[in-house]
Design a protein around this motif. Structure first.
Motif, PDB file in Angstrom:
ATOM      1  N   THR A 223     -31.841 -21.177  50.865  1.00  0.00           N
ATOM      2  CA  THR A 223     -31.471 -21.113  48.748  1.00  0.00           C
ATOM      3  C   THR A 223     -30.996 -22.366  49.077  1.00  0.00           C
ATOM      4  O   THR A 223     -31.188 -22.478  48.166  1.00  0.00           O
ATOM      5  CB  THR A 223     -30.936 -20.014  48.589  1.00  0.00           C
ATOM      6  OG1 THR A 223     -29.461 -19.811  48.731  1.00  0.00           O
ATOM      7  CG2 THR A 223     -31.298 -18.646  48.723  1.00  0.00           C
ATOM      8  N   ASP A 224     -30.063 -22.769  49.675  1.00  0.00           N
ATOM      9  CA  ASP A 224     -29.690 -23.879  49.459  1.00  0.00           C
ATOM     10  C   ASP A 224     -29.876 -25.309  48.305  1.00  0.00           C
ATOM     11  O   ASP A 224     -29.925 -26.285  47.260  1.00  0.00           O
ATOM     12  CB  ASP A 224     -28.550 -24.947  50.225  1.00  0.00           C
ATOM     13  CG  ASP A 224     -27.231 -25.799  49.942  1.00  0.00           C
ATOM     14  OD1 ASP A 224     -26.890 -24.948  48.962  1.00  0.00           O
ATOM     15  OD2 ASP A 224     -27.146 -26.309  49.540  1.00  0.00           O
ATOM     16  N   SER A 225     -31.633 -25.816  48.635  1.00  0.00           N
ATOM     17  CA  SER A 225     -32.444 -25.865  47.868  1.00  0.00           C
ATOM     18  C   SER A 225     -33.503 -25.745  46.648  1.00  0.00           C
ATOM     19  O   SER A 225     -33.946 -26.652  46.246  1.00  0.00           O
ATOM     20  CB  SER A 225     -32.744 -27.037  48.959  1.00  0.00           C
ATOM     21  OG  SER A 225     -32.893 -27.534  50.006  1.00  0.00           O
TER      22      SER A 225
ATOM     23  N   PRO B  88     -20.748  -9.174  42.726  1.00  0.00           N
ATOM     24  CA  PRO B  88     -20.830 -10.379  42.039  1.00  0.00           C
ATOM     25  C   PRO B  88     -21.088 -11.532  41.388  1.00  0.00           C
ATOM     26  O   PRO B  88     -21.602 -12.889  42.181  1.00  0.00           O
ATOM     27  CB  PRO B  88     -18.805 -10.618  42.170  1.00  0.00           C
ATOM     28  CG  PRO B  88     -18.712  -9.534  43.352  1.00  0.00           C
ATOM     29  CD  PRO B  88     -20.365  -8.928  43.902  1.00  0.00           C
TER      30      PRO B  88
ATOM     31  N   ARG C 202      -9.460 -27.965  64.515  1.00  0.00           N
ATOM     32  CA  ARG C 202      -9.510 -28.042  62.255  1.00  0.00           C
ATOM     33  C   ARG C 202     -10.804 -28.103  62.222  1.00  0.00           C
ATOM     34  O   ARG C 202     -11.472 -27.712  61.247  1.00  0.00           O
ATOM     35  CB  ARG C 202      -8.709 -29.371  62.299  1.00  0.00           C
ATOM     36  CG  ARG C 202      -8.502 -29.822  60.678  1.00  0.00           C
ATOM     37  CD  ARG C 202      -7.759 -30.651  60.809  1.00  0.00           C
ATOM     38  NE  ARG C 202      -8.539 -30.931  59.193  1.00  0.00           N
ATOM     39  CZ  ARG C 202      -7.681 -30.879  57.773  1.00  0.00           C
ATOM     40  NH1 ARG C 202      -6.544 -29.588  57.827  1.00  0.00           N
ATOM     41  NH2 ARG C 202      -7.651 -30.664  56.697  1.00  0.00           N
TER      42      ARG C 202
ATOM     43  N   ALA D   6     -11.810 -24.549  62.566  1.00  0.00           N
ATOM     44  CA  ALA D   6     -11.490 -23.790  61.543  1.00  0.00           C
ATOM     45  C   ALA D   6     -12.467 -24.031  60.026  1.00  0.00           C
ATOM     46  O   ALA D   6     -11.862 -23.324  59.177  1.00  0.00           O
ATOM     47  CB  ALA D   6     -10.080 -23.628  61.239  1.00  0.00           C
ATOM     48  N   ALA D   7     -11.801 -25.457  60.091  1.00  0.00           N
ATOM     49  CA  ALA D   7     -12.368 -25.509  58.193  1.00  0.00           C
ATOM     50  C   ALA D   7     -13.838 -24.981  57.826  1.00  0.00           C
ATOM     51  O   ALA D   7     -14.414 -25.257  57.017  1.00  0.00           O
ATOM     52  CB  ALA D   7     -11.911 -27.421  58.297  1.00  0.00           C
TER      53      ALA D   7
ATOM     54  N   LEU E 130     -14.476 -22.290  55.380  1.00  0.00           N
ATOM     55  CA  LEU E 130     -14.259 -22.624  53.967  1.00  0.00           C
ATOM     56  C   LEU E 130     -16.069 -23.108  53.941  1.00  0.00           C
ATOM     57  O   LEU E 130     -16.649 -23.223  52.572  1.00  0.00           O
ATOM     58  CB  LEU E 130     -13.993 -24.141  53.720  1.00  0.00           C
ATOM     59  CG  LEU E 130     -12.351 -24.217  54.277  1.00  0.00           C
ATOM     60  CD1 LEU E 130     -12.231 -25.737  54.476  1.00  0.00           C
ATOM     61  CD2 LEU E 130     -11.457 -23.166  54.069  1.00  0.00           C
ATOM     62  N   TYR E 131     -17.205 -23.477  54.639  1.00  0.00           N
ATOM     63  CA  TYR E 131     -18.369 -24.438  54.021  1.00  0.00           C
ATOM     64  C   TYR E 131     -19.524 -23.345  53.420  1.00  0.00           C
ATOM     65  O   TYR E 131     -19.628 -22.177  53.746  1.00  0.00           O
ATOM     66  CB  TYR E 131     -19.235 -25.284  54.898  1.00  0.00           C
ATOM     67  CG  TYR E 131     -20.166 -26.106  54.832  1.00  0.00           C
ATOM     68  CD1 TYR E 131     -19.946 -27.160  53.910  1.00  0.00           C
ATOM     69  CD2 TYR E 131     -21.834 -26.028  55.486  1.00  0.00           C
ATOM     70  CE1 TYR E 131     -20.500 -28.144  53.638  1.00  0.00           C
ATOM     71  CE2 TYR E 131     -22.279 -26.267  54.891  1.00  0.00           C
ATOM     72  CZ  TYR E 131     -22.459 -27.443  54.124  1.00  0.00           C
ATOM     73  OH  TYR E 131     -23.254 -28.588  53.286  1.00  0.00           O
ATOM     74  N   GLU E 132     -19.823 -23.464  52.221  1.00  0.00           N
ATOM     75  CA  GLU E 132     -20.713 -22.810  51.644  1.00  0.00           C
ATOM     76  C   GLU E 132     -20.385 -21.359  51.279  1.00  0.00           C
ATOM     77  O   GLU E 132     -21.252 -20.244  51.552  1.00  0.00           O
ATOM     78  CB  GLU E 132     -22.253 -22.805  52.314  1.00  0.00           C
ATOM     79  CG  GLU E 132     -22.199 -24.943  52.066  1.00  0.00           C
ATOM     80  CD  GLU E 132     -23.746 -24.727  52.209  1.00  0.00           C
ATOM     81  OE1 GLU E 132     -24.652 -23.731  53.490  1.00  0.00           O
ATOM     82  OE2 GLU E 132     -24.879 -25.718  52.428  1.00  0.00           O
ATOM     83  N   ASN E 133     -18.715 -21.335  51.733  1.00  0.00           N
ATOM     84  CA  ASN E 133     -18.639 -19.097  51.092  1.00  0.00           C
ATOM     85  C   ASN E 133     -17.486 -19.323  50.381  1.00  0.00           C
ATOM     86  O   ASN E 133     -16.240 -20.071  50.183  1.00  0.00           O
ATOM     87  CB  ASN E 133     -18.000 -18.888  52.689  1.00  0.00           C
ATOM     88  CG  ASN E 133     -18.901 -19.083  53.778  1.00  0.00           C
ATOM     89  OD1 ASN E 133     -19.994 -17.966  53.199  1.00  0.00           O
ATOM     90  ND2 ASN E 133     -18.194 -19.327  55.141  1.00  0.00           N
ATOM     91  N   SER E 134     -17.587 -18.540  49.276  1.00  0.00           N
ATOM     92  CA  SER E 134     -17.005 -18.426  48.239  1.00  0.00           C
ATOM     93  C   SER E 134     -15.122 -18.092  48.857  1.00  0.00           C
ATOM     94  O   SER E 134     -13.767 -17.999  48.247  1.00  0.00           O
ATOM     95  CB  SER E 134     -17.368 -17.802  47.466  1.00  0.00           C
ATOM     96  OG  SER E 134     -17.384 -16.243  47.577  1.00  0.00           O
ATOM     97  N   ASP E 135     -15.455 -17.437  50.148  1.00  0.00           N
ATOM     98  CA  ASP E 135     -14.473 -16.583  50.550  1.00  0.00           C
ATOM     99  C   ASP E 135     -14.268 -16.918  51.601  1.00  0.00           C
ATOM    100  O   ASP E 135     -15.141 -16.182  52.870  1.00  0.00           O
ATOM    101  CB  ASP E 135     -14.833 -15.617  50.060  1.00  0.00           C
ATOM    102  CG  ASP E 135     -13.413 -14.221  50.870  1.00  0.00           C
ATOM    103  OD1 ASP E 135     -12.385 -14.740  51.853  1.00  0.00           O
ATOM    104  OD2 ASP E 135     -13.075 -13.105  50.274  1.00  0.00           O
ATOM    105  N   PRO E 136     -12.951 -17.718  52.287  1.00  0.00           N
ATOM    106  CA  PRO E 136     -13.843 -18.127  53.621  1.00  0.00           C
ATOM    107  C   PRO E 136     -12.447 -17.206  54.865  1.00  0.00           C
ATOM    108  O   PRO E 136     -12.354 -17.245  56.411  1.00  0.00           O
ATOM    109  CB  PRO E 136     -12.159 -19.235  53.876  1.00  0.00           C
ATOM    110  CG  PRO E 136     -11.179 -19.152  52.010  1.00  0.00           C
ATOM    111  CD  PRO E 136     -12.039 -18.225  51.494  1.00  0.00           C
ATOM    112  N   ILE E 137     -11.878 -15.903  54.252  1.00  0.00           N
ATOM    113  CA  ILE E 137     -11.354 -14.545  55.344  1.00  0.00           C
ATOM    114  C   ILE E 137     -12.540 -13.412  55.513  1.00  0.00           C
ATOM    115  O   ILE E 137     -12.412 -13.416  56.386  1.00  0.00           O
ATOM    116  CB  ILE E 137      -9.978 -14.579  54.305  1.00  0.00           C
ATOM    117  CG1 ILE E 137      -9.374 -16.181  53.405  1.00  0.00           C
ATOM    118  CG2 ILE E 137      -8.800 -13.677  55.461  1.00  0.00           C
ATOM    119  CD1 ILE E 137      -8.893 -16.726  54.911  1.00  0.00           C
TER     120      ILE E 137
END
Lengths: 95, 446
Positions: free
Chosen positions: B40-42, B134, B240, B243-244, B247-254
């Motif tokens: 949906t990013d575009s 949400p 790194r 693992a990093a 984070l990308y495009e995720n509101s929650d990285p866990i």
């Protein structure tokens, strides 16, 4: 007083789906200590919202801030389709 | 249990990859080649129109290479969210391209096509079990009929059904980015936490490594974890970079939600091994089966005008100029066009067009591009509104007594037709008794 950007190696913002934006602040260990010390409500106020989700990830040296998009992606008043520019709001935030 | 090797050529079909890296990946005998086709990013227009953002020629050239690669490797090729949005028209567009590629290669293949479209009426009948996530808009069942396309994001189960047809090529409508990668390793019994975690790491190809433009990575799944290896010579996966990527495009990285459960990476460990990284410890937490819904509808017809303000006096007083211009424009529109509904916004490029009221910068620019954006329910009204604004953009003075100023239009006509403007309507989940409910699978022997 300094800018948040001087304590970060990289600040990136991006859509997390059409209804959220997420901002990743990448730091070294010293920078992380400074930025992790900033209260969450200061991030929210700077971004013009009342609440944000926050993740402090010391292993990665990252503080992550996620917020519902103030304007839904691509809606009439949205200015930034990919949410790429919001990082700049935090870069100049006084620390 | 043997390992399952998933070769991921790039973050999306249309972005390209390093040709040598793809060959290196093929030499390692992948069990499947998986690539994402969209996001949906575009923006909402692609789903709204049911079209791809990438050129047909570029898509066809890359798809032909992957069809050939999968044939040489003797493994299936799967694409998720075909044609950027994964709506039926975009899926059929890629199916047509697939048929052309096979014909031109003088080759046959079994092609399975998974459609993710949802019927507005059927969905409104079960609207009471649909739950907003949400940040979701306040959509009502009655709004669904206005949507030009509604899709549900397929998970691993629907992709597995398509693979089980024995297809050489699987073209999926809207899927989660991860489903196409996780489907095969899950089907053969690899660790579910590892399957979803590895799929999440690999969804954007080499973005989880150094030299992200090279595209190609391999993720090898097994009973206890996965190993990610970039295929380009120069590219390296580090603890790194891997693992990093969560984070990308995720509101929650866990905690990451997927159809049928959630991936919990709080206990994940990352261990560098040469240019690869070994990952273990993620946990899959099963939950009742739901699929996320996406939809887009037309909000109006758009027109954009652009004028460049270079006069330093006007640049210095751009707030006052824009405010008085907009007031005069609205009065003229009411006077000439009567009671029409429209949205007019002036954005100041060079000053605060990107961030609006959040702009922290204070520098005075040399010039400012004033972009007038008009959206109205009807293209003719939008054009009338924009043409009423036009003479003000050209000549509006800061004060009534000064000589008439003229500003710089960069092109003629200064109004640019933006066409139908869309908005995203759904950020909701639908529970399903069976993962295939509402999904449609078709198999063609080409």
């Amino acid at each position: 007083m300094s800018d948040l950007g001087t304590h970060a190696n990289r600040i990136r913002s991006k859509n997390a789906g059409p209804f959220w934006i997420t901002i990743d602040i990448f730091c070294d260990a010293d920078g992380f200590e400074v930025i992790a010390g900033i209260p969450t409500d200061r991030f929210a106020a700077r971004l013009g919202v009342t609440e944000v989700k926050r993740f402090d990830l010391p292993d990665l040296g990252v503080v992550k801030i996620s917020l519902p998009r103030p304007q839904v992606q691509g809606s009439a008043r949205d200015r930034d389709m990919h949410g790429a520019a919001l990082a700049e709001v935090l870069r100049g935030m006084p620390v | 249990m043997t390992e399952v090797r998933v070769l991921i050529p790039a973050g999306a079909l249309g972005l390209g990859w390093d040709a040598n890296a793809l060959e290196a990946g093929l030499a390692r005998r992948p069990d499947i080649i998986a690539i994402d086709g969209g996001s949906t990013d575009s923006g909402p227009a692609y789903l709204g129109r049911g079209v791809s953002k990438y050129s047909r020629a570029q898509t066809k050239a890359e798809w032909a290479i992957l069809i050939d690669a999968a044939h040489r490797a003797g493994c299936p090729l799967v694409i998720g969210t075909a044609g950027t949005c994964g709506a039926g028209d975009a899926v059929d567009w890629l199916l047509e391209i697939t048929q052309e590629c096979l014909t031109e290669a003088g080759r046959g293949a079994r092609v399975a096509v998974l459609y993710s479209d949802r019927d507005a009426e059927a969905l409104s009948e079960v609207w009471d079990i649909v739950t907003p996530l949400p940040g979701a808009p306040a959509t009502r069942a009655a709004d669904l009929s206005e949507c030009t396309n509604i899709v549900a994001l397929a998970g691993a189960e629907q992709v597995q059904e398509a693979l089980a047809t024995g297809a050489d090529i699987v073209i999926c409508g809207r899927t989660t980015d991860t489903a196409i990668i996780a489907a095969l390793p899950l089907a053969v019994g690899c660790d579910p936490g590892a399957c979803w975690h590895g799929a999440k790491v690999g969804e954007c190809g080499a973005l989880c490594c150094t030299h992200p433009d090279t595209g190609v990575i391999e993720i090898a799944f097994d009973a206890t974890g996965f190993t990610v290896t970039p295929m380009a010579e120069a590219s390296v996966a580090t603890e790194r970079t891997v693992a990093a990527h969560l984070l990308y495009e995720n509101s929650d990285p866990i905690l990451l939600h997927e159809p049928g459960g959630a991936l919990d990476v709080s206990g994940a460990t990352y261990m560098g091994q040469g240019k690869s990284v070994r990952v273990e410890g993620a946990i899959w937490r099963p939950a009742p089966y739901t699929v996320k819904l996406e939809a887009a509808r037309v909000v109006g017809q758009g027109i954009m005008s652009l004028v460049l303000v270079r006069d330093p006096r006007y640049v210095a007083q751009i707030d006052a100029w824009c405010a008085s211009l907009e007031d005069r424009a609205r009065a003229k529109i009411a006077d000439r066009l009567g009671d029409v509904t429209y949205d007019l916004e002036l954005r100041r490029i060079g000053l605060d067009a990107t961030l609006g009221p959040l702009e922290p910068g204070t520098a005075t620019p040399n010039e400012i591009g004033v972009m007038a954006q008009v959206i109205a329910s009807d293209a003719a009204i939008a054009r009338e509104v924009a043409k009423t604004v036009n003479p003000l953009l050209l000549h509006h003075p800061l004060t009534a007594e000064e000589p008439m100023p003229t500003f710089a239009f960069p092109f003629s006509p200064p109004e640019v037709d933006l066409g139908a403007q869309y908005e995203f309507v759904l950020h909701h989940v639908l529970p399903l008794d069976d993962p295939m409910d509402g999904f449609r699978l078709e198999v063609f022997d080409v």
